[in-house]
Design an enzyme around this catalytic site. Structure first.
Site, PDB file in Angstrom:
ATOM      1  N   ALA A 276       8.638 -37.353  15.327  1.00  0.00           N
ATOM      2  CA  ALA A 276       9.875 -37.564  14.573  1.00  0.00           C
ATOM      3  C   ALA A 276      10.097 -36.402  13.623  1.00  0.00           C
ATOM      4  O   ALA A 276       9.144 -35.717  13.222  1.00  0.00           O
ATOM      5  CB  ALA A 276       9.806 -38.882  13.795  1.00  0.00           C
ATOM      6  N   ASP A 277      11.358 -36.177  13.303  1.00  0.00           N
ATOM      7  CA  ASP A 277      11.684 -35.151  12.314  1.00  0.00           C
ATOM      8  C   ASP A 277      12.948 -35.568  11.580  1.00  0.00           C
ATOM      9  O   ASP A 277      13.674 -36.458  12.026  1.00  0.00           O
ATOM     10  CB  ASP A 277      11.856 -33.776  12.949  1.00  0.00           C
ATOM     11  N   GLN A 278      13.179 -34.909  10.466  1.00  0.00           N
ATOM     12  CA  GLN A 278      14.314 -35.257   9.621  1.00  0.00           C
ATOM     13  C   GLN A 278      14.924 -33.988   9.034  1.00  0.00           C
ATOM     14  O   GLN A 278      14.203 -33.060   8.652  1.00  0.00           O
ATOM     15  CB  GLN A 278      13.855 -36.188   8.492  1.00  0.00           C
TER      16      GLN A 278
END
Length: 200
Positions: A76-78
């Site tokens: 996941a990344d943001q």
């Protein structure tokens, strides 16, 4: 592991994401992915923030999946975007202060993406956005907040931890709390059920 049929690799070093997964009762191995995030952001600077978040998430999953092709890898990344500017994680507490000054009194978006990969290739990705409005704060409040939270703020793209005292920085929040913390968790759990990683 009563409700889980398959273990997976979580390609993150994020303590917040690890805690979310643990709280959900998931069983997984942790192998953080090391990628050049700034290069990816620069390569796709003409693309939308949503596209960049998905590309970062895909790349993290694929890097670990290449080394463990038989395992399901989740990453996941943001990204944070404010007035068209894409923000990166601050590298110092001085940068945290500068960033909070830029964000206060304005609306910004946190876009979180989560990806699944096998055999070195991402085959599923979902992204979601939350909108946050940071209130205008006194210099003293900002200084006290940074002193209180310290180095932990460097692990957040926003330079704040809304799950803690960082909630005091905001006057309006729209969207999923899980998305704000860095992973669209409900959509990922639905994917796990479809893939029979967890029981229906």
């Amino acid at each position: 592991m009563a409700n889980q049929l398959e273990t997976f690799i979580l390609a993150t070093a994020s303590k917040t994401r690890i805690k979310l997964f643990n709280n959900a009762g998931l069983v997984f191995d942790i192998i953080p992915a090391d990628i050049d995030e700034e290069k990816i952001k620069n390569d796709y600077k003409e693309k939308t923030a949503d596209f960049v978040a998905r590309k970062l998430s895909d790349k993290k999953a694929e890097v670990i999946s290449e080394k463990h092709p038989d395992k399901l890898v989740i990453a996941a990344d943001q990204v944070l975007v404010c007035e068209g500017q894409l923000f990166s994680k601050p590298s110092s507490l001085d940068e945290v202060k500068t960033q909070l000054f830029k964000l206060q009194g304005k609306s910004h978006k946190l876009i979180s993406a989560v990806s699944a990969a096998k055999l070195g290739k991402s085959f599923w990705c979902h992204s979601d956005a939350a909108r946050l409005v940071m209130r205008v704060m006194s210099d003293e409040f900002i200084d006290n907040y940074i002193e209180q939270e310290g180095q932990d703020l460097l692990s957040s793209v926003g330079g704040y931890k809304i799950e803690g005292s960082g909630v005091l920085l905001f006057e309006e929040v729209e969207g999923s709390f899980f998305t704000i913390l860095g992973v669209p968790l409900l959509e990922l759990l639905a994917f796990f059920r479809e893939q029979e990683v967890v029981l229906q």
